[in-house]
Design an enzyme around this catalytic site. Structure first.
Site, PDB file in Angstrom:
ATOM      1  N   CYS A  70       0.895  -0.873  -0.560  1.00 30.72           N
ATOM      2  CA  CYS A  70       0.045  -0.094  -0.605  1.00 30.72           C
ATOM      3  C   CYS A  70       1.177   1.288   0.043  1.00 30.72           C
ATOM      4  CB  CYS A  70      -0.740   0.158   1.304  1.00 30.72           C
ATOM      5  SG  CYS A  70      -2.105   1.787   1.415  1.00 30.72           S
ATOM      6  N   CYS A 177      -1.066   4.092  -7.097  1.00 33.21           N
ATOM      7  CA  CYS A 177      -1.687   2.885  -5.493  1.00 33.21           C
ATOM      8  C   CYS A 177      -1.887   1.664  -6.134  1.00 33.21           C
ATOM      9  CB  CYS A 177      -3.381   3.922  -5.661  1.00 33.21           C
ATOM     10  SG  CYS A 177      -4.175   2.717  -4.815  1.00 33.21           S
TER      11      CYS A 177
END
Length: 264
Positions: A70, A177
């Site tokens: 992440c 992302c």
């Protein structure tokens, strides 16, 4: 060898699939946080606390390395995670692939969450690795959330909106992302200009998986027997992969492993 990966949701699937392809014999521990997601809107302190809890749940399964799958958690919690877990457990963060994108020389765009777009963290990466190259930061409103839900209509709308903010002359898009890597080809199709050069996409999953092996002194053996098992943790509880994960090729790659070690 056992490798753990953590995220609030299914954004970790891209790196998980990359590890699986490089080392099909590795046992995998996926630690997600459905009770606390999404992490993006949380304060850095709250996000760090959630990330530490998810990491410690994974660490209880005694992995050899932990991948923070992440970007947001890497920005805010990597230092705390390493302070808590290293040197006993190597922790590998996820950084947008700005350096290899800049090496291509052409103008490029960075698609990222609104919280990351324009952040000091991302600006520092641009300043350090993309000097002299035209860079456009593109906030992708709602895209990670749509990918997490596997909401096809919302994904299409968010991709189209971000493509509308992307200059026509870009030759490369950095996927800033981890969720975006799950819909990379849809992003490519939306940004590719008719008659233009083939658009390059730069994600982080492959580099992160390779770095985890390097930290362990291991080598890729993609031809190894597919003997690795899968354990899934949902806010610390053993469970199964979220149904939305099976919407994506990266999730389906793991599906045959799920019954072997995952509590029902």
């Amino acid at each position: 060898m056992k490798i753990a990966l953590m995220d609030s949701g299914i954004g970790l699937l891209a790196a998980t699939a990359a590890v699986r392809r490089l080392r099909p014999d590795a046992d995998l521990v996926l630690s997600l946080d459905p009770d606390g997601m999404p992490w993006g809107p949380r304060t850095p302190q709250d996000l760090t606390a959630r990330a530490l809890a998810v990491a410690e749940a994974a660490a209880a399964h005694r992995p050899d390395a932990l991948i923070v799958g992440c970007n947001t958690a890497t920005v805010h919690a990597l230092t705390a995670l390493r302070a808590r877990l290293e040197p006993a457990l190597p922790v590998i963060g996820t950084v947008p692939a700005i350096k290899p994108a800049a090496a291509g020389g052409g103008p490029f765009a960075i698609w990222a969450t609104p919280a990351t777009t324009g952040s000091p963290y991302q600006r520092d990466l641009i300043d350090n690795f993309a000097g002299g190259v035209a860079v456009t930061e593109v906030p992708c409103w709602g895209l990670a959330e749509a990918v997490e839900r596997a909401d096809e209509t919302a994904i299409d709308a968010a991709v189209a909106a971000a493509a509308g903010l992307t200059p026509d002359d870009v030759t490369t898009v950095v996927l800033g992302c981890t969720h975006y890597e799950l819909v990379g080809e849809r992003i490519r199709a939306a940004v590719q200009r008719p008659g233009g050069p083939p658009l390059a996409l730069h994600g982080s999953a492959g580099a992160v998986a390779a770095q985890a092996l390097r930290r362990l002194g291991e080598h890729p053996t993609p031809g190894a027997p597919a003997s690795g098992s899968l354990t899934t943790l949902l806010s610390g509880r053993e469970g199964t992969l979220p149904f939305a994960a099976l919407t994506y090729a990266e999730g389906r790659l793991l599906q045959p492993l799920a019954p072997a070690r995952t509590a029902q």
